[in-house]
Design a protein around this motif. Sequence first.
Motif, PDB file in Angstrom:
ATOM      1  N   ASN A   9       0.828  -1.206   0.000  1.00 31.01           N
ATOM      2  CA  ASN A   9       0.000   0.000   0.000  1.00 31.01           C
ATOM      3  C   ASN A   9       0.862   1.256   0.000  1.00 31.01           C
ATOM      4  O   ASN A   9       0.564   2.232  -0.711  1.00 31.01           O
ATOM      5  CB  ASN A   9      -0.942   0.018   1.199  1.00 31.01           C
ATOM      6  N   VAL A  10       1.931   1.249   0.787  1.00 28.83           N
ATOM      7  CA  VAL A  10       2.832   2.405   0.827  1.00 28.83           C
ATOM      8  C   VAL A  10       3.488   2.606  -0.531  1.00 28.83           C
ATOM      9  O   VAL A  10       3.565   3.724  -1.042  1.00 28.83           O
ATOM     10  CB  VAL A  10       3.895   2.243   1.945  1.00 28.83           C
ATOM     11  N   LEU A  11       3.946   1.505  -1.148  1.00 31.10           N
ATOM     12  CA  LEU A  11       4.567   1.624  -2.462  1.00 31.10           C
ATOM     13  C   LEU A  11       3.567   2.101  -3.520  1.00 31.10           C
ATOM     14  O   LEU A  11       3.930   2.868  -4.423  1.00 31.10           O
ATOM     15  CB  LEU A  11       5.203   0.299  -2.882  1.00 31.10           C
ATOM     16  N   ALA A  12       2.319   1.672  -3.415  1.00 33.59           N
ATOM     17  CA  ALA A  12       1.284   2.153  -4.343  1.00 33.59           C
ATOM     18  C   ALA A  12       1.093   3.659  -4.179  1.00 33.59           C
ATOM     19  O   ALA A  12       0.936   4.383  -5.173  1.00 33.59           O
ATOM     20  CB  ALA A  12      -0.023   1.407  -4.105  1.00 33.59           C
ATOM     21  N   ASP A  13       1.114   4.129  -2.933  1.00 32.83           N
ATOM     22  CA  ASP A  13       1.007   5.566  -2.684  1.00 32.83           C
ATOM     23  C   ASP A  13       2.199   6.313  -3.278  1.00 32.83           C
ATOM     24  O   ASP A  13       2.042   7.381  -3.880  1.00 32.83           O
ATOM     25  CB  ASP A  13       0.919   5.865  -1.182  1.00 32.83           C
ATOM     26  N   VAL A  14       3.394   5.752  -3.112  1.00 31.64           N
ATOM     27  CA  VAL A  14       4.597   6.374  -3.678  1.00 31.64           C
ATOM     28  C   VAL A  14       4.474   6.455  -5.191  1.00 31.64           C
ATOM     29  O   VAL A  14       4.751   7.497  -5.799  1.00 31.64           O
ATOM     30  CB  VAL A  14       5.866   5.593  -3.258  1.00 31.64           C
ATOM     31  N   LYS A  15       4.043   5.372  -5.814  1.00 33.54           N
ATOM     32  CA  LYS A  15       3.887   5.336  -7.274  1.00 33.54           C
ATOM     33  C   LYS A  15       2.883   6.380  -7.740  1.00 33.54           C
ATOM     34  O   LYS A  15       3.053   6.991  -8.788  1.00 33.54           O
ATOM     35  CB  LYS A  15       3.441   3.945  -7.721  1.00 33.54           C
ATOM     36  N   ALA A  16       1.847   6.606  -6.936  1.00 38.11           N
ATOM     37  CA  ALA A  16       0.817   7.589  -7.285  1.00 38.11           C
ATOM     38  C   ALA A  16       1.254   9.023  -6.967  1.00 38.11           C
ATOM     39  O   ALA A  16       0.514   9.962  -7.216  1.00 38.11           O
ATOM     40  CB  ALA A  16      -0.477   7.266  -6.548  1.00 38.11           C
ATOM     41  N   GLY A  17       2.460   9.163  -6.410  1.00 38.93           N
ATOM     42  CA  GLY A  17       2.973  10.493  -6.143  1.00 38.93           C
ATOM     43  C   GLY A  17       2.721  10.999  -4.738  1.00 38.93           C
ATOM     44  O   GLY A  17       2.986  12.159  -4.437  1.00 38.93           O
ATOM     45  N   PHE A  18       2.203  10.153  -3.881  1.00 39.53           N
ATOM     46  CA  PHE A  18       1.940  10.540  -2.494  1.00 39.53           C
ATOM     47  C   PHE A  18       3.023   9.924  -1.603  1.00 39.53           C
ATOM     48  O   PHE A  18       2.901   8.783  -1.171  1.00 39.53           O
ATOM     49  CB  PHE A  18       0.559  10.053  -2.036  1.00 39.53           C
ATOM     50  N   VAL A  19       4.070  10.676  -1.375  1.00 45.05           N
ATOM     51  CA  VAL A  19       5.198  10.164  -0.611  1.00 45.05           C
ATOM     52  C   VAL A  19       5.093  10.639   0.834  1.00 45.05           C
ATOM     53  O   VAL A  19       5.061  11.835   1.099  1.00 45.05           O
ATOM     54  CB  VAL A  19       6.540  10.633  -1.215  1.00 45.05           C
ATOM     55  N   SER A  20       5.016   9.692   1.727  1.00 45.87           N
ATOM     56  CA  SER A  20       5.030   9.990   3.152  1.00 45.87           C
ATOM     57  C   SER A  20       6.257   9.299   3.739  1.00 45.87           C
ATOM     58  O   SER A  20       6.293   8.077   3.847  1.00 45.87           O
ATOM     59  CB  SER A  20       3.764   9.474   3.840  1.00 45.87           C
TER      60      SER A  20
END
Length: 75
Positions: A9-20
């Motif tokens: 899920n975190v990697l999917a967020d990173v791929k979508a441009g949402f880096v936390s």
Amino acid sequence: MSVVTGAMNVLADVKAGFVSETDVAEAREQLTAALLADESLPLEVRLLLELREVEAGFVDNRRIGRLIGEAGKRH
């Protein structure tokens, strides 16, 4: 949620441009802890992971002691 699902899920967020950075760090810590606890992994892999943890400032003397003991039996 499993550790693997959380990391995905975190990697999917990173791929979508949402880096936390906090979420990435938490997922990394959880996945590393799960891998270090998995005694079916080769000793070399667990040693490498432990060295990375020490390098990042996370020292678990009990876990390190177990790894040293296991390595001493093999070498």
